[in-house]
Design a protein around this motif. Structure first.
Motif, mmCIF file in Angstrom:
data_model
loop_
_atom_site.group_PDB
_atom_site.id
_atom_site.type_symbol
_atom_site.label_atom_id
_atom_site.label_comp_id
_atom_site.label_asym_id
_atom_site.label_seq_id
_atom_site.Cartn_x
_atom_site.Cartn_y
_atom_site.Cartn_z
ATOM 1 N N SER A 30 5.356 -0.708 -1.460
ATOM 2 C CA SER A 30 4.680 -1.973 -1.187
ATOM 3 C C SER A 30 4.680 -2.841 -2.448
ATOM 4 N N ASP A 31 3.506 -3.133 -3.005
ATOM 5 C CA ASP A 31 3.419 -4.004 -4.182
ATOM 6 C C ASP A 31 3.189 -3.212 -5.469
ATOM 7 N N PRO A 73 1.865 -11.623 -5.814
ATOM 8 C CA PRO A 73 2.746 -12.128 -4.748
ATOM 9 C C PRO A 73 4.062 -12.735 -5.251
#
Length: 136
Positions: A94-95, A123
């Motif tokens: 994911s991040d 982001p």
């Protein structure tokens, strides 16, 4: 930027001799309010415990990150004794990106230190929070 490129650029910034290039790389790698959290050495943890506080080593924002990276460069790389190199595989979930690095003698040799960094990305793909642990 993919996770391998991020890991390569991350390790490279700690070896960057040119102060302007180092500053630019920091701005490209970390978000404006990015944080680097370093697991404190045992002696710092012990002393903090003795006086009733928690030891936290943190650099926040580009100016503090630049001081942190420059300090490591000046201590370990600039004298020509050591360099930081990628160590092992990079993982992404994911991040979050996980990478390992090693500090080795300049020109090669056995690692004197091995670390792991867990990079929580913003982001825009830059580092929001960098959790660094020294494993050996």
């Amino acid at each position: 930027m993919n996770s391998k490129d991020l890991a390569t650029r991350y390790v490279a910034v700690w070896n960057e001799a040119d102060a302007d290039a180092r500053r630019k790389a920091i701005e490209e790698l970390w978000a404006d309010d990015g944080v680097h959290l370093l697991e404190p050495p045992e002696e710092i943890v012990k002393r903090a415990t003795e006086i009733g506080v928690t030891a936290t080593l943190e650099a926040r924002g580009h100016a503090e990150l630049e001081r942190r990276v420059t300090r490591a460069y000046d201590e370990f790389v600039a004298p020509g004794q050591y360099e930081f190199v990628p160590h092992g595989e990079v993982a992404e979930l994911s991040d979050m990106v996980k990478l390992r690095w090693a500090m080795v003698p300049a020109g090669g040799g056995e690692a004197l230190a091995i670390g792991i960094d867990l990079l929580l990305l913003a982001p825009d793909g830059r580092i929001r929070t960098d959790y660094q642990f020294i494993e050996a």
